[in-house]
Motif scaffolding. Structure first.
Motif, PDB file in Angstrom:
ATOM      1  N   ILE A 190       2.083   1.976  -3.328  1.00 46.43           N
ATOM      2  CA  ILE A 190       0.961   2.748  -4.192  1.00 46.43           C
ATOM      3  C   ILE A 190       0.859   4.123  -3.820  1.00 46.43           C
ATOM      4  O   ILE A 190       0.808   5.068  -4.891  1.00 46.43           O
ATOM      5  CB  ILE A 190      -0.245   1.933  -4.307  1.00 46.43           C
ATOM      6  CG1 ILE A 190      -0.147   0.553  -4.887  1.00 46.43           C
ATOM      7  CG2 ILE A 190      -1.339   2.448  -4.740  1.00 46.43           C
ATOM      8  CD1 ILE A 190      -1.162  -0.675  -4.459  1.00 46.43           C
ATOM      9  N   VAL A 239      -2.048  -6.234  -1.954  1.00 45.74           N
ATOM     10  CA  VAL A 239      -2.351  -5.493  -0.635  1.00 45.74           C
ATOM     11  C   VAL A 239      -3.226  -6.440  -0.175  1.00 45.74           C
ATOM     12  O   VAL A 239      -3.050  -6.442   1.350  1.00 45.74           O
ATOM     13  CB  VAL A 239      -3.116  -4.486  -1.361  1.00 45.74           C
ATOM     14  CG1 VAL A 239      -3.816  -3.591  -0.221  1.00 45.74           C
ATOM     15  CG2 VAL A 239      -1.994  -3.323  -2.146  1.00 45.74           C
ATOM     16  N   TYR A 277      -0.919  -3.861  -6.024  1.00 41.52           N
ATOM     17  CA  TYR A 277      -2.373  -3.917  -5.709  1.00 41.52           C
ATOM     18  C   TYR A 277      -2.671  -5.221  -5.433  1.00 41.52           C
ATOM     19  O   TYR A 277      -3.564  -5.463  -4.739  1.00 41.52           O
ATOM     20  CB  TYR A 277      -3.153  -3.173  -6.399  1.00 41.52           C
ATOM     21  CG  TYR A 277      -4.651  -2.777  -6.077  1.00 41.52           C
ATOM     22  CD1 TYR A 277      -4.991  -2.193  -5.150  1.00 41.52           C
ATOM     23  CD2 TYR A 277      -5.498  -3.881  -6.820  1.00 41.52           C
ATOM     24  CE1 TYR A 277      -6.321  -2.167  -4.641  1.00 41.52           C
ATOM     25  CE2 TYR A 277      -6.820  -3.981  -6.482  1.00 41.52           C
ATOM     26  CZ  TYR A 277      -7.189  -3.230  -5.357  1.00 41.52           C
ATOM     27  OH  TYR A 277      -8.642  -3.012  -5.128  1.00 41.52           O
ATOM     28  N   ASN A 288       2.387  -0.367  -9.594  1.00 38.97           N
ATOM     29  CA  ASN A 288       1.323  -0.268  -8.786  1.00 38.97           C
ATOM     30  C   ASN A 288       0.415  -1.432  -9.028  1.00 38.97           C
ATOM     31  O   ASN A 288      -0.603  -1.871  -7.980  1.00 38.97           O
ATOM     32  CB  ASN A 288       0.553   1.087  -9.115  1.00 38.97           C
ATOM     33  CG  ASN A 288       1.567   2.244  -8.634  1.00 38.97           C
ATOM     34  OD1 ASN A 288       2.281   2.147  -7.702  1.00 38.97           O
ATOM     35  ND2 ASN A 288       1.346   3.396  -9.217  1.00 38.97           N
ATOM     36  N   LEU A 289      -0.199  -1.767 -10.214  1.00 42.84           N
ATOM     37  CA  LEU A 289      -1.164  -2.703 -10.471  1.00 42.84           C
ATOM     38  C   LEU A 289      -0.790  -4.209  -9.788  1.00 42.84           C
ATOM     39  O   LEU A 289      -1.450  -4.796  -9.091  1.00 42.84           O
ATOM     40  CB  LEU A 289      -1.323  -2.858 -11.809  1.00 42.84           C
ATOM     41  CG  LEU A 289      -2.224  -1.845 -12.546  1.00 42.84           C
ATOM     42  CD1 LEU A 289      -2.224  -2.126 -13.855  1.00 42.84           C
ATOM     43  CD2 LEU A 289      -3.620  -1.762 -11.812  1.00 42.84           C
ATOM     44  N   LEU A 294       0.837  -1.162  -0.005  1.00 42.22           N
ATOM     45  CA  LEU A 294       0.132  -0.014   0.195  1.00 42.22           C
ATOM     46  C   LEU A 294       0.868   1.268   0.165  1.00 42.22           C
ATOM     47  O   LEU A 294       0.564   2.129  -0.563  1.00 42.22           O
ATOM     48  CB  LEU A 294      -1.043  -0.074   1.238  1.00 42.22           C
ATOM     49  CG  LEU A 294      -2.268   0.840   1.383  1.00 42.22           C
ATOM     50  CD1 LEU A 294      -3.016   0.696   0.054  1.00 42.22           C
ATOM     51  CD2 LEU A 294      -2.916   0.829   2.542  1.00 42.22           C
TER      52      LEU A 294
END
Length: 125
Positions: free
Chosen positions: A10, A57, A54, A50-51, A7
């Motif tokens: 991101i 997460v 994610y 970032n994907l 997290l």
């Protein structure tokens, strides 16, 4: 419970990826149109990271999340080293007039990301 290191990645990298993609010249000391494609490609790589982050997460820690955490930690070395060299080399406090300058914020943010991702990589194994 969310995996905080992913997290944090991101939170730090999403705004950067958008800024690099929409305003590639802002990262350069002077406008260089020929560099825009490379900077935008870097922005897309950050968006992809970032994907990937994610996807981890809300996933329990395991060997795969440890590998991804290690890979993302290695990425954060680059911005951390660049920010550190700017702080040491050009006197960010003198130039920008305050301790929490952009350079210091970058240094601290990437340090926190690096440490948390390394911890996650070693904890999950």
């Amino acid at each position: 419970m969310p995996q905080l290191p992913f997290l944090l990645h991101i939170i730090v990298e999403f705004p950067a990826s958008i800024a690099f993609f929409l305003h590639p010249s802002m990262t350069l000391p002077q406008r260089q149109a020929q560099a825009h494609a490379v900077i935008r490609q870097y922005a897309l790589l950050l968006m992809a990271s970032n994907l990937i982050a994610y996807a981890f997460v809300f996933r329990p820690a395991d060997g795969r999340s440890a590998s991804v955490a290690a890979a993302l930690a290695i990425y954060h070395l680059g911005p951390l080293i660049r920010a550190g060299s700017r702080v040491r080399g050009r006197g960010a406090m003198e130039r920008e007039g305050r301790f929490l300058s952009n350079t210091w914020v970058h240094l601290i943010a990437h340090f926190v990301c690096l440490v948390s991702l390394v911890y996650e990589a070693t904890r999950a194994v």
